[in-house]
Design a protein around this motif. Structure first.
Motif, PDB file in Angstrom:
ATOM      1  N   GLY A 166       0.785  -1.223   0.000  1.00  0.00           N
ATOM      2  CA  GLY A 166       0.000   0.000   0.000  1.00  0.00           C
ATOM      3  C   GLY A 166       0.819   1.275   0.000  1.00  0.00           C
ATOM      4  N   LEU A 167       2.126   1.168  -0.140  1.00  0.00           N
ATOM      5  CA  LEU A 167       3.001   2.333  -0.107  1.00  0.00           C
ATOM      6  C   LEU A 167       3.478   2.700  -1.510  1.00  0.00           C
ATOM      7  CD1 LEU A 167       5.220   1.371   2.971  1.00  0.00           C
ATOM      8  CD2 LEU A 167       3.039   2.604   2.962  1.00  0.00           C
ATOM      9  N   VAL A 168       3.835   3.961  -1.694  1.00  0.00           N
ATOM     10  CA  VAL A 168       4.383   4.413  -2.974  1.00  0.00           C
ATOM     11  C   VAL A 168       5.763   5.021  -2.729  1.00  0.00           C
ATOM     12  CG1 VAL A 168       2.142   4.821  -4.034  1.00  0.00           C
ATOM     13  CG2 VAL A 168       3.245   6.667  -2.766  1.00  0.00           C
ATOM     14  N   ARG A 169       6.601   4.959  -3.766  1.00  0.00           N
ATOM     15  CA  ARG A 169       7.961   5.486  -3.637  1.00  0.00           C
ATOM     16  C   ARG A 169       8.014   6.955  -4.016  1.00  0.00           C
ATOM     17  NH1 ARG A 169      12.872   6.765  -4.849  1.00  0.00           N
ATOM     18  NH2 ARG A 169      14.656   5.535  -4.155  1.00  0.00           N
ATOM     19  N   ASP A 170       8.661   7.744  -3.186  1.00  0.00           N
ATOM     20  CA  ASP A 170       8.906   9.149  -3.493  1.00  0.00           C
ATOM     21  C   ASP A 170      10.115   9.211  -4.426  1.00  0.00           C
ATOM     22  OD1 ASP A 170       9.576  11.815  -3.605  1.00  0.00           O
ATOM     23  OD2 ASP A 170       9.637  12.126  -1.440  1.00  0.00           O
ATOM     24  N   GLU A 171       9.886   9.606  -5.676  1.00  0.00           N
ATOM     25  CA  GLU A 171      10.950   9.591  -6.673  1.00  0.00           C
ATOM     26  C   GLU A 171      12.003  10.670  -6.441  1.00  0.00           C
ATOM     27  OE1 GLU A 171      11.322   7.210  -8.751  1.00  0.00           O
ATOM     28  OE2 GLU A 171       9.405   6.235  -8.297  1.00  0.00           O
ATOM     29  N   THR A 172      11.728  11.632  -5.574  1.00  0.00           N
ATOM     30  CA  THR A 172      12.729  12.663  -5.272  1.00  0.00           C
ATOM     31  C   THR A 172      13.504  12.346  -3.994  1.00  0.00           C
ATOM     32  OG1 THR A 172      11.173  14.038  -4.017  1.00  0.00           O
ATOM     33  CG2 THR A 172      11.312  14.425  -6.396  1.00  0.00           C
ATOM     34  N   ALA A 173      13.254  11.174  -3.414  1.00  0.00           N
ATOM     35  CA  ALA A 173      13.906  10.790  -2.156  1.00  0.00           C
ATOM     36  C   ALA A 173      15.003   9.763  -2.414  1.00  0.00           C
ATOM     37  CB  ALA A 173      12.882  10.234  -1.182  1.00  0.00           C
ATOM     38  N   TYR A 174      16.106   9.908  -1.709  1.00  0.00           N
ATOM     39  CA  TYR A 174      17.239   9.001  -1.834  1.00  0.00           C
ATOM     40  C   TYR A 174      17.588   8.463  -0.446  1.00  0.00           C
ATOM     41  CZ  TYR A 174      17.903  10.771  -6.572  1.00  0.00           C
ATOM     42  OH  TYR A 174      17.724  11.107  -7.892  1.00  0.00           O
ATOM     43  N   LEU A 175      17.709   7.164  -0.356  1.00  0.00           N
ATOM     44  CA  LEU A 175      18.038   6.543   0.925  1.00  0.00           C
ATOM     45  C   LEU A 175      19.524   6.735   1.221  1.00  0.00           C
ATOM     46  CD1 LEU A 175      17.159   4.780   3.337  1.00  0.00           C
ATOM     47  CD2 LEU A 175      17.848   2.781   1.984  1.00  0.00           C
ATOM     48  N   ALA A 176      19.809   7.519   2.247  1.00  0.00           N
ATOM     49  CA  ALA A 176      21.179   7.749   2.710  1.00  0.00           C
ATOM     50  C   ALA A 176      21.225   7.296   4.166  1.00  0.00           C
ATOM     51  CB  ALA A 176      21.563   9.217   2.572  1.00  0.00           C
ATOM     52  N   PRO A 177      21.656   6.085   4.413  1.00  0.00           N
ATOM     53  CA  PRO A 177      21.532   5.519   5.766  1.00  0.00           C
ATOM     54  C   PRO A 177      22.415   6.215   6.782  1.00  0.00           C
ATOM     55  CG  PRO A 177      22.952   4.143   4.413  1.00  0.00           C
ATOM     56  CD  PRO A 177      22.375   5.187   3.503  1.00  0.00           C
ATOM     57  N   PHE A 178      22.027   6.053   8.056  1.00  0.00           N
ATOM     58  CA  PHE A 178      22.939   6.440   9.113  1.00  0.00           C
ATOM     59  C   PHE A 178      24.227   5.635   8.949  1.00  0.00           C
ATOM     60  CE2 PHE A 178      19.036   7.443  11.828  1.00  0.00           C
ATOM     61  CZ  PHE A 178      19.166   8.803  11.634  1.00  0.00           C
ATOM     62  N   LEU A 179      25.313   6.192   9.398  1.00  0.00           N
ATOM     63  CA  LEU A 179      26.606   5.518   9.307  1.00  0.00           C
ATOM     64  C   LEU A 179      27.084   5.145  10.697  1.00  0.00           C
ATOM     65  CD1 LEU A 179      28.371   7.823   6.688  1.00  0.00           C
ATOM     66  CD2 LEU A 179      26.789   5.926   6.306  1.00  0.00           C
ATOM     67  N   MET A 180      27.932   4.144  10.742  1.00  0.00           N
ATOM     68  CA  MET A 180      28.432   3.708  12.036  1.00  0.00           C
ATOM     69  C   MET A 180      29.815   3.098  11.881  1.00  0.00           C
ATOM     70  SD  MET A 180      27.735   3.831  15.174  1.00  0.00           S
ATOM     71  CE  MET A 180      26.084   4.458  14.868  1.00  0.00           C
ATOM     72  N   GLU A 181      30.745   3.569  12.680  1.00  0.00           N
ATOM     73  CA  GLU A 181      32.078   2.972  12.679  1.00  0.00           C
ATOM     74  C   GLU A 181      32.040   1.636  13.415  1.00  0.00           C
ATOM     75  OE1 GLU A 181      35.699   5.697  13.096  1.00  0.00           O
ATOM     76  OE2 GLU A 181      34.139   6.750  14.218  1.00  0.00           O
ATOM     77  N   PRO A 182      32.634   0.595  12.848  1.00  0.00           N
ATOM     78  CA  PRO A 182      32.767  -0.657  13.612  1.00  0.00           C
ATOM     79  C   PRO A 182      33.569  -0.399  14.888  1.00  0.00           C
ATOM     80  CG  PRO A 182      33.277  -0.993  11.280  1.00  0.00           C
ATOM     81  CD  PRO A 182      33.194   0.492  11.492  1.00  0.00           C
ATOM     82  N   GLN A 183      33.127  -0.968  15.989  1.00  0.00           N
ATOM     83  CA  GLN A 183      33.734  -0.651  17.281  1.00  0.00           C
ATOM     84  C   GLN A 183      34.491  -1.825  17.904  1.00  0.00           C
ATOM     85  OE1 GLN A 183      33.788   2.394  18.741  1.00  0.00           O
ATOM     86  NE2 GLN A 183      32.681   3.290  17.014  1.00  0.00           N
ATOM     87  N   VAL A 184      33.804  -2.933  18.135  1.00  0.00           N
ATOM     88  CA  VAL A 184      34.432  -4.085  18.791  1.00  0.00           C
ATOM     89  C   VAL A 184      34.220  -5.319  17.921  1.00  0.00           C
ATOM     90  CG1 VAL A 184      34.471  -5.573  20.828  1.00  0.00           C
ATOM     91  CG2 VAL A 184      34.076  -3.110  21.088  1.00  0.00           C
ATOM     92  N   ARG A 185      35.309  -5.887  17.432  1.00  0.00           N
ATOM     93  CA  ARG A 185      35.214  -7.071  16.586  1.00  0.00           C
ATOM     94  C   ARG A 185      34.725  -8.271  17.390  1.00  0.00           C
ATOM     95  NH1 ARG A 185      40.989  -7.539  13.839  1.00  0.00           N
ATOM     96  NH2 ARG A 185      41.581  -7.118  16.010  1.00  0.00           N
ATOM     97  N   PRO A 186      34.028  -9.195  16.748  1.00  0.00           N
ATOM     98  CA  PRO A 186      33.468 -10.349  17.477  1.00  0.00           C
ATOM     99  C   PRO A 186      34.511 -11.117  18.276  1.00  0.00           C
ATOM    100  CG  PRO A 186      32.624 -10.281  15.230  1.00  0.00           C
ATOM    101  CD  PRO A 186      33.674  -9.219  15.320  1.00  0.00           C
ATOM    102  N   GLU A 187      35.710 -11.274  17.697  1.00  0.00           N
ATOM    103  CA  GLU A 187      36.750 -12.049  18.395  1.00  0.00           C
ATOM    104  C   GLU A 187      37.311 -11.296  19.596  1.00  0.00           C
ATOM    105  OE1 GLU A 187      38.609 -10.302  14.566  1.00  0.00           O
ATOM    106  OE2 GLU A 187      36.703 -11.190  15.223  1.00  0.00           O
ATOM    107  N   GLU A 188      37.029  -9.991  19.694  1.00  0.00           N
ATOM    108  CA  GLU A 188      37.495  -9.195  20.838  1.00  0.00           C
ATOM    109  C   GLU A 188      36.393  -8.959  21.866  1.00  0.00           C
ATOM    110  OE1 GLU A 188      38.748  -5.659  18.877  1.00  0.00           O
ATOM    111  OE2 GLU A 188      40.712  -6.453  18.315  1.00  0.00           O
ATOM    112  N   LYS A 189      35.188  -9.275  21.494  1.00  0.00           N
ATOM    113  CA  LYS A 189      34.040  -9.012  22.358  1.00  0.00           C
ATOM    114  C   LYS A 189      34.023  -9.978  23.548  1.00  0.00           C
ATOM    115  CE  LYS A 189      29.794  -7.620  23.490  1.00  0.00           C
ATOM    116  NZ  LYS A 189      29.557  -6.308  24.087  1.00  0.00           N
ATOM    117  N   ILE A 190      33.846  -9.424  24.738  1.00  0.00           N
ATOM    118  CA  ILE A 190      33.721 -10.254  25.952  1.00  0.00           C
ATOM    119  C   ILE A 190      32.233 -10.342  26.301  1.00  0.00           C
ATOM    120  CG2 ILE A 190      34.292 -10.454  28.402  1.00  0.00           C
ATOM    121  CD1 ILE A 190      36.860  -8.869  27.780  1.00  0.00           C
TER     122      ILE A 190
END
Length: 384
Positions: A166-190
């Motif tokens: 039931g939704l329509v796309r706004d043709e003047t809109a561009y998806l620019a996601p939030f950004l995030m720096e990787p912080q703790v790698r899985p092998e370092e996570k406690i």
């Protein structure tokens, strides 16, 4: 490239974007309407331009007198606040950005967009209205506002929840996601500090954040699991204080002090310590335009859970990096939590997938490419 942002305040969800611009050799500045109480200025400190003198008088009367018992009265300025035009024009003329990115369709944006047009500076709108939404009926007022604000926009929201029907796309809109720096790698996570499964939740002490529902869900899981819930919330006005007292009373009445910790107004370093300690992150709030905290959690190799009434809920890969539960549904929240906490090996596997998801899909290149596309569209429009 010289880039100028305008926003009502500098939110920490913009920090990684600002860092991306600077690390890639661009000059970036931010105009802020006011300074928030809990912000991270380590990358960019905004220039607070504020409001015109006449508007400040009106705002004081509105918030302190006419609407003194309304917890959201101060938000009126976000839509109707008027900038000091001479001061703003001098700032823009002196900086001469190659592109301006303006937050929301508001009086502030209308004024700033007019100044940018005068100096022939391309402007892009930034808001959190989804790319995909229900068809809107445009009345005269809407049409006028749309005409006076930038044609093209970026948004971090593709769709609210995961249902596109039931939704329509706004043709003047561009998806620019939030950004995030990787912080703790899985092998370092406690994981599982002090042999608890540590659950973390962050947000203002507001009713819509559903913090009491979160506590109730943990309370009902305690007979089966060794859990510790930490809630870190902003408490910066009397309405926050009232809700905090309500939640705190529930914790005391139900003798949950050993299982639930309520923290207030943590600085950035303290928040990072909580992420490093956490095993599961939950965002239980409703009416959330575009949260970033669950993405932040995934950067720390933490599986994340979000309610469906969140514009960025689908940043979570359901069943892979976490889960999305039905808005305000405590039973569904408990079910999704139990799917993660009942299998510690799978919890860690989901945490690793969450970290990789952040690395692959939420870096500066994902954002910058959309800005380039819009600048290209603006150039094409000029040549038509």
């Amino acid at each position: 490239m010289k880039v100028l942002y305008m926003s009502h305040r500098y939110h920490t969800n913009q920090t990684t974007i600002m860092k991306g611009w600077k690390e890639n050799g661009h000059e970036v500045r931010i105009i802020s309407q006011y300074a928030g109480k809990v912000e991270d200025y380590t990358c960019v400190k905004p220039d607070v331009i504020g409001y015109s003198g006449i508007f400040k008088v009106f705002d004081h009367l509105y918030v302190k007198v006419l609407k003194k018992n309304d917890p959201v009265a101060a938000d009126m300025k976000l839509k109707y606040g008027i900038p000091p035009m001479v001061k703003l024009a001098k700032y823009i003329k002196a900086f001469r950005p190659d592109v301006a990115i303006l937050r929301e369709r508001s009086m502030y944006t209308i004024c700033m967009n007019a100044i940018c047009k005068h100096y022939k500076i391309p402007a892009i709108l930034y808001n959190q209205t989804p790319v995909w939404e229900k068809p809107t009926v445009m009345n005269r007022a809407h049409k006028l506002v749309w005409k006076l604000t930038p044609k093209y926009r970026i948004t971090p929201v593709d769709v609210v929840g995961t249902d596109y029907s039931g939704l329509v796309r706004d043709e003047t809109a561009y998806l620019a996601p939030f950004l995030m720096e990787p912080q703790v790698r899985p092998e370092e996570k406690i994981y599982f500090a002090d042999e608890y499964i540590n659950v973390f939740c962050i947000g203002k002490y507001q009713k819509r954040k559903n913090l009491q529902m979160m506590i109730e869900a943990v309370e009902e899981l305690l007979p089966k699991y060794r859990l510790h819930l930490v809630i870190a919330g902003e408490m910066s006005n009397r309405f926050h204080e009232e809700y905090y007292r309500k939640v705190s009373s529930y914790v005391k009445e139900h003798k949950l002090e050993g299982a639930v910790s309520l923290l207030t107004n943590l600085d950035r370093d303290a928040v990072e310590k909580e992420y490093k300690r956490a095993d599961v992150f939950v965002l239980p709030s409703t009416d959330e335009p575009a949260a970033v905290s669950h993405l932040e959690a995934m950067a720390f190799s933490i599986p994340a859970i979000s309610g469906s009434d969140n514009g960025t809920a689908n940043y979570i890969k359901n069943g892979i990096t976490g889960y999305i539960f039905e808005d305000k549904n405590k039973e569904d929240l408990k079910e999704k939590m139990e799917k993660i906490i009942s299998d510690k090996d799978n919890l860690m596997k989901m945490g690793a997938a969450a970290y990789q998801h952040v690395k692959d899909n939420f870096q500066f290149g994902n954002y910058y490419g959309q800005i380039e596309r819009i600048i290209g569209e603006l150039e094409n429009d000029k040549n038509v």
